[in-house]
Scaffold this active site. Structure first.
Site, mmCIF file in Angstrom:
data_model
loop_
_atom_site.group_PDB
_atom_site.id
_atom_site.type_symbol
_atom_site.label_atom_id
_atom_site.label_comp_id
_atom_site.label_asym_id
_atom_site.label_seq_id
_atom_site.Cartn_x
_atom_site.Cartn_y
_atom_site.Cartn_z
ATOM 1 N N TRP A 512 0.833 -1.201 0.000
ATOM 2 C CA TRP A 512 0.000 0.000 0.000
ATOM 3 C C TRP A 512 0.869 1.253 0.000
ATOM 4 O O TRP A 512 0.559 2.233 -0.681
ATOM 5 C CB TRP A 512 -0.915 0.000 1.223
ATOM 6 C CG TRP A 512 -1.728 1.244 1.365
ATOM 7 C CD1 TRP A 512 -2.887 1.556 0.719
ATOM 8 C CD2 TRP A 512 -1.436 2.369 2.212
ATOM 9 N NE1 TRP A 512 -3.339 2.798 1.102
ATOM 10 C CE2 TRP A 512 -2.459 3.319 2.025
ATOM 11 C CE3 TRP A 512 -0.411 2.655 3.103
ATOM 12 C CZ2 TRP A 512 -2.486 4.535 2.691
ATOM 13 C CZ3 TRP A 512 -0.425 3.868 3.780
ATOM 14 C CH2 TRP A 512 -1.458 4.790 3.571
ATOM 15 N N HIS A 513 1.973 1.222 0.743
ATOM 16 C CA HIS A 513 2.868 2.379 0.756
ATOM 17 C C HIS A 513 3.482 2.613 -0.627
ATOM 18 O O HIS A 513 3.484 3.733 -1.125
ATOM 19 C CB HIS A 513 3.985 2.175 1.781
ATOM 20 C CG HIS A 513 3.605 2.565 3.174
ATOM 21 N ND1 HIS A 513 3.065 1.676 4.069
ATOM 22 C CD2 HIS A 513 3.683 3.739 3.835
ATOM 23 C CE1 HIS A 513 2.826 2.291 5.216
ATOM 24 N NE2 HIS A 513 3.193 3.543 5.097
ATOM 25 N N ASP A 514 4.027 1.554 -1.192
ATOM 26 C CA ASP A 514 4.645 1.662 -2.515
ATOM 27 C C ASP A 514 5.068 0.262 -2.946
ATOM 28 O O ASP A 514 5.359 -0.589 -2.099
ATOM 29 C CB ASP A 514 5.873 2.584 -2.484
ATOM 30 C CG ASP A 514 6.148 3.213 -3.845
ATOM 31 O OD1 ASP A 514 5.551 2.756 -4.834
ATOM 32 O OD2 ASP A 514 6.935 4.178 -3.909
#
Length: 629
Positions: A512-514
């Protein structure tokens, strides 16, 4: 005598006000009021928390010889830490030329500022415009309310009269939905159409797919959106036009068709934030929240939980606001759009569930207070000042981003550069979260505070995760962790299932962050670092040490030192220097005996700091507060 008392009051008032700024109640009333209890005034005795706290409360230690020694250590170690970071940042340092290009003239005379972090630099540059928006948005709501007023007969009614509450909900969400459209176009230009298309598809999945398929369809669609946004770079109109016209890449050299040229023109008008996809991850969480809140509401439409429990809908606890489904007609596209693109929380959060958002729009939260919001704004300004001072005097970010030769730094310099790097990461995340939450408070919505404690005031991996990006942690609990079964270590099978649950949760968190390998490694490292703390809790239960509290405290502190070192390593890998950078730092510390000596000294200093952290939490327990972090 009277003048003496007056002078005493005059001296104490500024100190009292400063103390109130840093009170937990100022930061978030959720920290001092149990989530299961509706918010009450200062006379709330919080019996539930106090009953839990009394079992673990110990006599204060602030004035014991042990802590006087700790104060002495603080007086020596903390200034030394700042001096080391400042010393390697001075122009006289022989390595200064390597990172000088990452500095700009600062507002402090004679000092430059470290602008190597693009995320904070963007926030800092746009802060004046965002401040204007913070003032403009609530004022525009007043204009909207004047143009679309609540009927006079309902305006005079009590707030908890259902008709008056419905009128307030319609008035607020209609404004939020209208502002959302304006906000999207201003921020993303023609790309606003892509966002609205994603929102429309997600809404149709929730409201049109057979009930039993809603959760699976929601997760598959939104995870695919996360990957597609990244892999397709935000779906450029030029590329879409080329697909539609069948134009090969060579046409970009020899000439472009009219549709491709139009696509290129639309791509150039992408609003204030052209790369909308890098900020869309937070919106994905709201899309999932809407769909799953709607899905769970389908099972509870036969009876109202509020009527069943005989609750006051205008004075619900936070737990009831989140768990109680909205009315069936509340799950309309207008409310969905208003929630998903709610201006103050759209870019960075904090995250609030759909049920909570609707409840707060229907009834103004009792937790909102103008004096408290003012103090919260002052606290934000003080944090901003702290960040600016650090960036003007300690160029640790610029040093770490300039491919340094770590072998040229002493073990103390390497360690403290990494330590301050983590603080800059903490501050650069804290500031946007706190600013946008301030905007939301001014507008009349109270979302959770994202940061509970300073990054230096953590010793437990589990507690650190609860307090870092707290609204996201709570979102994960509600929509992933609890549906997967939560945690249990009663049997080996339960323990294995719990570890698997943790891996699923943190894999989602990392992606989700990257979509980067270092973040995936970070997510798995966090799970690995959970295990020693969990095992220690099983092997050394507090009940067996009740007759030896001091020995148990010392034992816990030794384990906490290891926890701190592991947390620093994991966060350096995920958000600062990566796995190769951490390897270089570790090699630099262990390259000779001086590094080992420094590591032992640093662990001793951490031991002292953690003892103070223990006592801070004990002082909270004495007040009936248990933050669990």
């Amino acid at each position: 005598m009277a003048s003496s008392h007056g002078g005493s009051r005059g001296r104490s008032c500024p100190l009292s006000f400063l103390s109130s700024i840093y009170d937990l109640e100022t930061l978030d009333t959720r920290f001092t009021t149990p989530s299961s209890v509706p918010y009450r005034a200062a006379n709330d005795k919080r019996e539930g928390d106090r009953a839990v706290a009394d079992k673990r409360v110990e006599p204060p230690k602030w004035r014991t010889p042990e802590f006087y020694f700790y104060y002495l250590v603080f007086l020596v170690v903390v200034p030394y830490m700042f001096w080391v970071a400042y010393d390697v940042s001075r122009p006289s340092d022989p390595r200064y030329y390597k990172f000088q290009k990452r500095l700009r003239d600062g507002w402090i005379p004679g000092r430059k500022i470290d602008v190597s972090d693009a995320q904070y630099y963007t926030f800092r540059t746009n802060l004046p415009y965002m401040a204007l928006l913070l003032v403009f948005h609530p004022l525009l709501r007043r204009v909207w309310n004047a143009v679309h007023p609540v009927p006079p007969e309902l305006r005079a009614a009590r707030a908890n009269v259902p008709e008056a509450a419905e009128a307030r909900l319609r008035q607020r969400t209609s404004y939020d939905a209208a502002f959302a459209l304006f906000f999207l176009v201003a921020l993303h230009g023609f790309s606003a159409a892509k966002i609205l298309a994603i929102l429309a598809i997600n809404y149709r999945l929730a409201t049109s797919v057979p009930k039993r398929y809603i959760p699976a369809a929601t997760w598959v669609f939104n995870i695919c959106v996360l990957f597609a946004n990244e892999l397709c770079s935000g779906y450029k109109y030029r590329e879409i036009a080329r697909l539609l016209t069948g134009s090969p890449a060579e046409n970009l050299v020899t000439g472009t068709s009219g549709l491709v040229a139009l696509g290129e023109w639309m791509d150039r008008h992408g609003g204030l934030i052209n790369r909308w996809e890098i900020l869309f991850n937070i919106t994905v969480l709201r899309l999932i929240s809407f769909n799953l809140d709607y899905y769970w509401s389908l099972d509870r439409r036969a009876s109202s939980p509020i009527e069943k429990k005989q609750l006051d809908p205008a004075n619900l606890s936070e737990r009831d606001r989140i768990a109680t489904p909205a009315a069936p007609h509340d799950y309309c596209f207008r409310n969905y759009l208003a929630y998903a693109i709610y201006g103050p929380l759209y870019l960075t959060g904090p995250i609030i569930t759909f049920n909570d958002y609707i409840s707060q729009q229907r009834y103004r939260p009792a937790t909102l207070s103008t004096p408290r919001t003012l103090k919260y704004g002052i606290r934000f300004a003080l944090v901003l000042l702290a960040m600016e001072l650090i960036l003007h005097y300690d160029y640790v970010g610029a040093i770490s981003k300039s491919r340094p030769d770590w072998s040229s730094y002493t073990p103390a310099q390497i360690s403290l550069l990494a330590f301050f790097n983590l603080h800059i990461i903490w501050l650069k995340l804290l500031l946007p979260w706190r600013f946008f939450r301030l905007w939301s408070l001014v507008d009349g919505v109270d979302p959770p505070e994202n940061m509970v404690r300073c990054v230096s005031n953590n010793y437990s991996t589990l507690s650190f995760w609860r307090g870092w990006h707290r609204s996201y942690y709570r979102w994960l609990l509600r929509y992933i962790y609890i549906p997967l079964g939560g945690s249990s270590f009663r049997t080996g099978l339960d323990a294995a299932r719990t570890v698997l649950t943790y891996l699923v949760v943190f894999t989602f968190v990392a992606l989700w962050h990257d979509i980067k390998l270092n973040l995936l490694i970070w997510g798995w490292l966090v799970v690995v670092f959970f295990l020693p703390e969990i095992a220690a809790g099983v092997l050394f239960p507090p009940k067996k040490w009740e007759s030896r509290p001091t020995a148990y405290r010392m034992l816990c502190c030794v384990g906490a030192v290891g926890n701190v070192l592991m947390m620093m390593a994991a966060n350096l890998v995920g958000f600062a220097v990566g796995l190769d950078g951490l390897e270089s730092i570790v090699k630099g510390i262990f390259r000779d005996y001086s590094g080992l000596a420094f590591l032992i000294t640093a662990c001793a200093a951490l031991f002292v700091g953690i003892q103070v952290m223990f006592e801070i939490r004990q002082s909270e327990y004495r007040r009936g507060i248990n933050l669990k972090c």
